[in-house]
Design a protein around this motif. Sequence first.
Motif, short mmCIF file in Angstrom:
data_model
loop_
_atom_site.label_atom_id
_atom_site.label_comp_id
_atom_site.label_asym_id
_atom_site.label_seq_id
_atom_site.Cartn_x
_atom_site.Cartn_y
_atom_site.Cartn_z
N PHE A 67 0.83 -1.21 0.00
CA PHE A 67 0.00 0.00 0.00
C PHE A 67 0.87 1.26 0.00
O PHE A 67 0.54 2.26 -0.64
CB PHE A 67 -0.97 -0.01 1.19
N LYS A 68 1.96 1.19 0.73
CA LYS A 68 2.89 2.34 0.77
C LYS A 68 3.41 2.62 -0.63
O LYS A 68 3.45 3.77 -1.07
CB LYS A 68 4.05 2.00 1.71
N SER A 69 3.79 1.55 -1.34
CA SER A 69 4.37 1.74 -2.67
C SER A 69 3.31 2.25 -3.67
O SER A 69 3.64 2.81 -4.71
CB SER A 69 5.01 0.45 -3.17
N LYS A 70 2.03 2.03 -3.36
CA LYS A 70 0.96 2.55 -4.23
C LYS A 70 0.57 3.98 -3.84
O LYS A 70 -0.40 4.53 -4.35
CB LYS A 70 -0.28 1.65 -4.14
N GLY A 71 1.29 4.55 -2.88
CA GLY A 71 1.04 5.94 -2.52
C GLY A 71 0.02 6.13 -1.40
O GLY A 71 -0.38 7.25 -1.11
N TYR A 72 -0.40 5.03 -0.79
CA TYR A 72 -1.35 5.17 0.33
C TYR A 72 -0.66 5.77 1.55
O TYR A 72 0.53 5.56 1.77
CB TYR A 72 -1.92 3.80 0.71
N TYR A 73 -1.43 6.49 2.33
CA TYR A 73 -0.96 7.05 3.59
C TYR A 73 -1.32 6.04 4.69
O TYR A 73 -2.48 5.62 4.80
CB TYR A 73 -1.66 8.39 3.82
N ASN A 82 -3.67 12.90 19.38
CA ASN A 82 -5.12 12.87 19.56
C ASN A 82 -5.85 13.39 18.30
O ASN A 82 -5.47 14.44 17.75
CB ASN A 82 -5.50 13.68 20.80
N LEU A 83 -6.85 12.67 17.87
CA LEU A 83 -7.56 12.94 16.62
C LEU A 83 -7.88 14.43 16.35
O LEU A 83 -7.61 14.92 15.24
CB LEU A 83 -8.85 12.09 16.60
N LYS A 98 -5.02 17.69 8.86
CA LYS A 98 -3.94 17.21 8.01
C LYS A 98 -4.35 15.90 7.30
O LYS A 98 -4.09 15.72 6.11
CB LYS A 98 -2.69 16.96 8.88
N ILE A 99 -5.00 15.02 8.03
CA ILE A 99 -5.36 13.70 7.47
C ILE A 99 -6.45 13.84 6.41
O ILE A 99 -6.46 13.09 5.42
CB ILE A 99 -5.82 12.75 8.60
N ARG A 100 -7.34 14.79 6.58
CA ARG A 100 -8.42 14.96 5.59
C ARG A 100 -7.88 15.34 4.21
O ARG A 100 -8.57 15.17 3.21
CB ARG A 100 -9.43 16.03 6.06
#
Lengths: 166, 166
Positions: A67-73, A83-84, A90-92
């Motif tokens: 998944f990392k190599s496919k560009g997934y975070y 804490n969320l 940033k994650i959005r």
Amino acid sequence: MGHRLPRDERISTHCGLVARSFGTEGIILSGEKDQGLLDSIKRITNKWGGPFEVKYEKNWKKVIKEFKSKGYYIILLTMYGINLPNIIDKIRKKTNLLVIIGSEKIPGEVYDLCDAQIAVGNQPHSEIAALSIFLDWYQEGRELKKDFCGKIKVIPQEKGKKTEEN
Amino acid sequence: MGHRLPRDERISTHCGLVARSFGTEGIILSGEKDQGLLDSIKRITNKWGGPFEVKYEKNWKKVIKEFKSKGYYIILLTMYGINLPNIIDKIRKKTNLLVIIGSEKIPGEVYDLCDAQIAVGNQPHSEIAALSIFLDWYQEGRELKKDFCGKIKVIPQEKGKKTEEN
């Protein structure tokens, strides 16, 4: 990660059902192989609607690297993370996510491989709660309005139960 | 409601931990009595902070009627209810809530006794997810910033684990 039989049967089922109903594309189970668990999530997907992919992969490291190599975070949900509310903006901005959940015994190497470790409140509770809250915040509640076009659907009621079959 | 041994041990533990960490005042367990479960939630409360009340009550009808007579608003979380986004504004106006969760087999009478039945998405998933999302929406995320003043707390980290003992 780290599914154990019979201890985690129901917990992992709930994780799978949350992943499906909160709008993810699929779940990859790791740990002890449990065909009954995979079948039970597939049965519910078949009845209540998809698409939702369910598979097993013993080698979790391979999955993360793929998944990392496919560009997934890569996100690890753990009570020890940021804490969320302090990281969600940033994650959005990230489009493709691989979210890792598991019991207490996540191997140290996962901490190194992930791009962010995120906590839902920094208190001990539940990977099911963590996954659902994370997915809800990430999608800003839109997942609760998703139409699944399944063979069966609920007609929301103020009292009692009503379903409709297509 | 309807705790069954050994089937629900871990699910009910997660429900208790979510109730605590998402800011409720306590949980009342019903169904089969399970002292180990009560003790395990109390142990975590003792270590990670409270206050959080944990008790067992076989007679769930008595509990509902008692809270009703004290003016509490009674909510049943069920996938058959009104979808959360369509009812949350009304619920946020209520101050004291009793939230009922359980497995598939909630007795019909509960549907009559509750003031509102609320669904988190009208899809089959998890009472743990339903409870956490409901509490998060009701409190608009404030519960994730609560300080528990426990004997131990997490120092949030970008990588790895760090805790501090008081």
